[in-house]
Design a protein around this motif. Structure first.
Motif, PDB file in Angstrom:
ATOM      1  N   ILE A  19      17.679  -2.765  13.794  1.00  0.00           N
ATOM      2  CA  ILE A  19      18.332  -2.094  14.932  1.00  0.00           C
ATOM      3  C   ILE A  19      17.663  -0.729  15.155  1.00  0.00           C
ATOM      4  CG2 ILE A  19      20.299  -1.273  13.513  1.00  0.00           C
ATOM      5  CD1 ILE A  19      20.614  -2.329  17.178  1.00  0.00           C
ATOM      6  N   PRO A  20      16.833  -0.617  16.198  1.00  0.00           N
ATOM      7  CA  PRO A  20      16.094   0.633  16.429  1.00  0.00           C
ATOM      8  C   PRO A  20      17.024   1.833  16.649  1.00  0.00           C
ATOM      9  CG  PRO A  20      15.234  -1.152  17.786  1.00  0.00           C
ATOM     10  CD  PRO A  20      16.500  -1.654  17.172  1.00  0.00           C
ATOM     11  N   ALA A  21      16.562   3.017  16.215  1.00  0.00           N
ATOM     12  CA  ALA A  21      17.362   4.251  16.324  1.00  0.00           C
ATOM     13  C   ALA A  21      17.787   4.514  17.767  1.00  0.00           C
ATOM     14  CB  ALA A  21      16.572   5.436  15.781  1.00  0.00           C
ATOM     15  N   ARG A  22      16.987   4.031  18.744  1.00  0.00           N
ATOM     16  CA  ARG A  22      17.323   4.340  20.144  1.00  0.00           C
ATOM     17  C   ARG A  22      18.673   3.733  20.557  1.00  0.00           C
ATOM     18  NH1 ARG A  22      12.927   0.821  20.242  1.00  0.00           N
ATOM     19  NH2 ARG A  22      13.279  -1.207  21.200  1.00  0.00           N
ATOM     20  N   TYR A  23      19.176   2.768  19.793  1.00  0.00           N
ATOM     21  CA  TYR A  23      20.468   2.159  20.135  1.00  0.00           C
ATOM     22  C   TYR A  23      21.631   2.725  19.324  1.00  0.00           C
ATOM     23  CZ  TYR A  23      17.512  -1.208  22.513  1.00  0.00           C
ATOM     24  OH  TYR A  23      16.590  -1.785  23.332  1.00  0.00           O
ATOM     25  N   LEU A  24      21.359   3.669  18.424  1.00  0.00           N
ATOM     26  CA  LEU A  24      22.414   4.119  17.507  1.00  0.00           C
ATOM     27  C   LEU A  24      23.428   5.064  18.135  1.00  0.00           C
ATOM     28  CD1 LEU A  24      20.493   4.644  14.158  1.00  0.00           C
ATOM     29  CD2 LEU A  24      21.724   2.643  14.956  1.00  0.00           C
ATOM     30  N   VAL A  25      23.146   5.518  19.342  1.00  0.00           N
ATOM     31  CA  VAL A  25      24.113   6.412  19.975  1.00  0.00           C
ATOM     32  C   VAL A  25      25.330   5.630  20.474  1.00  0.00           C
ATOM     33  CG1 VAL A  25      22.634   8.354  20.561  1.00  0.00           C
ATOM     34  CG2 VAL A  25      22.705   6.364  22.056  1.00  0.00           C
ATOM     35  N   ASN A  26      25.274   4.302  20.399  1.00  0.00           N
ATOM     36  CA  ASN A  26      26.434   3.482  20.740  1.00  0.00           C
ATOM     37  C   ASN A  26      26.788   2.645  19.505  1.00  0.00           C
ATOM     38  OD1 ASN A  26      28.230   1.503  21.644  1.00  0.00           O
ATOM     39  ND2 ASN A  26      27.238   1.330  23.641  1.00  0.00           N
TER      40      ASN A  26
ATOM     41  N   ALA B  70      22.612  17.716  22.650  1.00  0.00           N
ATOM     42  CA  ALA B  70      22.651  16.323  23.105  1.00  0.00           C
ATOM     43  C   ALA B  70      21.744  16.072  24.313  1.00  0.00           C
ATOM     44  CB  ALA B  70      24.082  15.951  23.443  1.00  0.00           C
ATOM     45  N   PRO B  71      20.815  15.106  24.217  1.00  0.00           N
ATOM     46  CA  PRO B  71      19.952  14.781  25.361  1.00  0.00           C
ATOM     47  C   PRO B  71      20.565  13.753  26.309  1.00  0.00           C
ATOM     48  CG  PRO B  71      19.167  13.649  23.401  1.00  0.00           C
ATOM     49  CD  PRO B  71      20.396  14.408  22.992  1.00  0.00           C
ATOM     50  N   THR B  72      21.609  13.043  25.887  1.00  0.00           N
ATOM     51  CA  THR B  72      22.209  12.011  26.732  1.00  0.00           C
ATOM     52  C   THR B  72      23.736  12.087  26.622  1.00  0.00           C
ATOM     53  OG1 THR B  72      22.273  10.404  24.924  1.00  0.00           O
ATOM     54  CG2 THR B  72      20.308  10.374  26.310  1.00  0.00           C
ATOM     55  N   SER B  74      25.730   9.634  25.868  1.00  0.00           N
ATOM     56  CA  SER B  74      26.240   8.926  24.685  1.00  0.00           C
ATOM     57  C   SER B  74      26.054   9.742  23.411  1.00  0.00           C
ATOM     58  CB  SER B  74      25.647   7.524  24.561  1.00  0.00           C
ATOM     59  OG  SER B  74      24.266   7.557  24.724  1.00  0.00           O
ATOM     60  N   ALA B  75      24.968  10.525  23.325  1.00  0.00           N
ATOM     61  CA  ALA B  75      24.794  11.403  22.159  1.00  0.00           C
ATOM     62  C   ALA B  75      25.864  12.496  22.176  1.00  0.00           C
ATOM     63  CB  ALA B  75      23.401  12.015  22.151  1.00  0.00           C
ATOM     64  N   ALA B  76      26.137  13.031  23.370  1.00  0.00           N
ATOM     65  CA  ALA B  76      27.166  14.071  23.497  1.00  0.00           C
ATOM     66  C   ALA B  76      28.523  13.542  23.053  1.00  0.00           C
ATOM     67  CB  ALA B  76      27.234  14.567  24.933  1.00  0.00           C
ATOM     68  N   GLN B  77      28.788  12.294  23.435  1.00  0.00           N
ATOM     69  CA  GLN B  77      30.051  11.647  23.065  1.00  0.00           C
ATOM     70  C   GLN B  77      30.178  11.533  21.542  1.00  0.00           C
ATOM     71  OE1 GLN B  77      31.899  10.791  25.928  1.00  0.00           O
ATOM     72  NE2 GLN B  77      33.443  10.997  24.323  1.00  0.00           N
ATOM     73  N   MET B  78      29.054  11.146  20.917  1.00  0.00           N
ATOM     74  CA  MET B  78      29.023  11.003  19.464  1.00  0.00           C
ATOM     75  C   MET B  78      29.294  12.363  18.797  1.00  0.00           C
ATOM     76  SD  MET B  78      25.761   9.535  17.456  1.00  0.00           S
ATOM     77  CE  MET B  78      26.056   7.945  16.746  1.00  0.00           C
ATOM     78  N   HIS B  79      28.680  13.412  19.329  1.00  0.00           N
ATOM     79  CA  HIS B  79      28.911  14.761  18.804  1.00  0.00           C
ATOM     80  C   HIS B  79      30.381  15.160  18.954  1.00  0.00           C
ATOM     81  CE1 HIS B  79      24.402  15.858  19.471  1.00  0.00           C
ATOM     82  NE2 HIS B  79      24.603  15.190  18.366  1.00  0.00           N
ATOM     83  N   GLN B  80      30.937  14.832  20.118  1.00  0.00           N
ATOM     84  CA  GLN B  80      32.343  15.195  20.359  1.00  0.00           C
ATOM     85  C   GLN B  80      33.257  14.488  19.347  1.00  0.00           C
ATOM     86  OE1 GLN B  80      34.340  13.683  23.934  1.00  0.00           O
ATOM     87  NE2 GLN B  80      34.921  15.795  24.393  1.00  0.00           N
ATOM     88  N   ASP B  81      33.013  13.196  19.121  1.00  0.00           N
ATOM     89  CA  ASP B  81      33.823  12.444  18.150  1.00  0.00           C
ATOM     90  C   ASP B  81      33.697  13.051  16.756  1.00  0.00           C
ATOM     91  OD1 ASP B  81      34.665  10.738  20.112  1.00  0.00           O
ATOM     92  OD2 ASP B  81      33.258   9.124  19.618  1.00  0.00           O
ATOM     93  N   ALA B  82      32.474  13.442  16.396  1.00  0.00           N
ATOM     94  CA  ALA B  82      32.240  14.026  15.067  1.00  0.00           C
ATOM     95  C   ALA B  82      32.955  15.372  14.944  1.00  0.00           C
ATOM     96  CB  ALA B  82      30.742  14.192  14.825  1.00  0.00           C
TER      97      ALA B  82
END
Lengths: 165, 419
Positions: A19-26, B70-72, B74-82
């Motif tokens: 699973i590439p890192a580019r998909y880990l944000v979900n 956060a560049p995107t 979904s990354a921002a969302q992950m940061h917020q959850d953390a």
């Protein structure tokens, strides 16, 4: 358990391939499963669906690289019920056990091919290749780890312990 | 007794009286490091346990480093959850703000959290880095992290140990990265699965170099990569912590499964070709290969020693017009020191892009992602397929000196020729 094999005859199938890192944000398991093995075999999901494959076989040092638990989770969610390889990277090994994906050390890679039907007996440490009618003895999983697997993963296992205390 | 460092430290953290490789034991954890994974899978798994608090908020170190800022969405969302989780469970050592920005494996030791004799786990495979500070440390996944949050304990299989004796000093233009790539090549990326690497080094080996070596110990499959304590470590600790610690040495008759001896003066510049850190080649055999990008940074090589040699090579010169050079200091503190020493100005004048501190390009996350078929020479730790961008891009791993020498020429170059 019984199932048909999907085999990747190469060593070091690493977590970036799984699973590439580019998909880990979900972290949604279904999303991860859709992209499982994508960079190694874009047809992975299609093959296991169409051919009803559920046992993954790979080369040594399977799962090397990152600590991402998304790797065994993507494999499990895609529909794989067990992974066989001559050796596993240690974090992948822990992660797989912890999420309740059985993995077994199995060295006779030449004796199984994609599409073969296997019967795996975890308690006795035996693998039967029903297609080739051959039996293999494997190292049994330590009882401690088997307890975690049979609790469907470490969270359920730990929950039981937390509740008991 | 005849115990290795790993056996001694594990024993100290368990309730058993004797220890033997292969055994499964339960240990008390001194510190757990978490990063973005907290907002990924950890918070989801921990909530399943139905607890209202963590075992000890003093023993959790939290930082965001992979996709920061956060560049995107979904990354921002992950940061917020953390961040929400850290607030809810009242984490004390919360470094998710921008005051201590940097890569986890750099910031944690800088702030004095890695002290000799400790048992540390983290949600990142390169947690082995703290071995440089005589810590027994390793990476774990989200479910393991959740269980440590709940109980403060974790199961370990006691590993066999390899002793690696490092003597002599590197010659000009050769760095710790060249040694560890050589070692990974020598024993292969599966040469030390489940093992503990125990480094017996000369005092002359810098702390930055030790961190590079412990960091990449995991690329051999090893669980730990720990150094013996010495005067150099003592000196480092004086500057970084006021807390007490319990430095550990192996017993004189410790039993090692294998022993290796390296004379560092014999190491030469090494490059790992795609797509494995074990696919090594002497620089002479890859010299001249044209590159699109050169990256200097990451938890492996973004420290002062790395930036200083880079500046020495590039001062007054220019990056090749067909190549991009990206430099990411490993922490804000390093960034500031590099400014004070005038290094950042040298980099910018030479045509490099200097970014804020983050994992960034190393994981193909942001700030230097590769396009199809592009070739990058990188000071990072992994060159797996697709690691830094498009699946068809290619990564060559090398020392900071080799990366910067290559950026000048636009092709892979021997740093010994430009120093």
């Amino acid at each position: 358990m019984k199932g048909k094999v999907i085999k990747y005859d190469q060593n070091n199938i690493n977590t970036d391939l799984i699973i590439p890192a580019r998909y880990l944000v979900n972290s949604e398991p279904k999303f991860l499963a859709e992209h499982c093995m994508e960079d190694l075999d874009p047809e992975f999901n299609q093959k296991i669906r169409e051919m009803h494959l559920s046992i993954m076989v790979g080369g040594s040092n399977f799962g090397s690289g990152s600590s991402r638990e998304q790797a065994p989770l993507a494999i499990k969610t895609a529909g794989i019920k067990c992974v066989l390889a001559p050796s596993f990277a240690r974090i992948f090994f822990r992660n797989a056990i912890n999420i309740g994906l059985p993995i077994l050390e199995f060295a006779d890679l030449k004796e199984v091919n994609t599409g073969d039907e296997l019967e795996i007996n975890f308690e006795e440490g035996k693998i039967l290749n029903l297609t080739l009618n051959k039996e293999f003895i494997i190292k049994q999983m330590p009882a401690f780890l088997h307890k975690i697997i049979s609790s469907e993963g470490l969270i359920k296992y730990a929950r039981k312990q937390v509740l008991n205390n | 007794m005849n115990l290795t460092l790993a056996e001694k430290i594990l024993l100290n953290h368990s309730r058993i009286d004797d220890i033997c490789p292969g055994e499964f034991i339960e240990c008390e954890i001194d510190l757990i490091m978490v990063h973005e994974q907290l907002g990924g899978r950890i918070h989801v798994e921990f909530e399943k346990l139905g607890l209202t608090k963590v075992w000890d908020p003093e023993k959790i170190f939290f930082i965001l480093d992979h996709w920061i800022p956060a560049p995107t969405i979904s990354a921002a969302q992950m940061h917020q959850d953390a961040r929400n989780f850290a607030r809810k469970y009242q984490f004390i050592h919360n470094y998710s703000d921008q005051l201590n920005q940097g890569i986890c494996h750099q910031v944690l030791p800088e702030l004095g959290f890695a002290r000799p004799g400790m048992l540390i786990v983290g949600s990142d495979s390169h947690t082995t880095t703290y071995g440089a500070f005589n810590c027994l440390s390793t990476g774990i996944g989200a479910t393991d992290v959740s269980v440590v949050f709940a109980t403060g304990k974790l199961w370990f299989k006691v590993p066999e140990s390899y002793k690696i004796a490092l003597n002599g000093e590197f010659k000009k233009g050769v760095m710790a990265k060249d040694f560890i790539l050589q070692y990974i090549g020598d024993i292969s990326t599966k040469g030390a699965i489940y093992k503990s690497l125990e480094f017996h080094a000369a005092e002359s080996l810098s702390m930055d170099s030790r961190m590079t070596i412990s960091n990449m110990a995991v690329e051999t499959g090893a669980k730990f990569g720990i150094f013996l304590p010495d005067a150099r470590l003592e000196k480092w600790l004086k500057f970084h912590t006021k807390e007490s610690y319990n430095a550990m040495k192996p017993d004189e008759n410790a039993l090692y499964e294998k022993t290796y001896n390296y004379d560092l003066s014999e190491i030469t510049p090494i490059v790992a070709k795609p797509s494995s850190p074990g696919n090594i080649e002497k620089i002479e055999n890859v010299e001249g290969l044209e590159i699109d990008q050169a990256f200097l940074g990451s938890c492996t090589n973004g420290r002062m020693e790395d930036l200083r040699i880079a500046a020495k090579i590039i001062k007054g010169k220019s990056v090749n017009r067909n190549t991009r050079l990206i430099i990411t200091p490993a922490s804000k503190r390093i960034y500031q020191q590099a400014i004070e020493e005038g290094l950042i100005e040298i980099f910018i004048n030479a045509g490099a892009v200097v970014t804020h501190s983050t994992c960034g390009a190393c994981i193909g996350g942001h700030l230097g992602v590769l396009a199809s078929d592009e070739i990058c020479i990188s000071s990072t730790n992994r060159n797996f397929k697709g690691r830094m961008g498009a699946p068809s891009s290619q990564v060559y791993l090398a020392s900071p000196a080799t990366v910067v020498a290559s950026a000048l020429k636009g092709k892979i170059a021997d740093p010994r020729e430009v120093l």
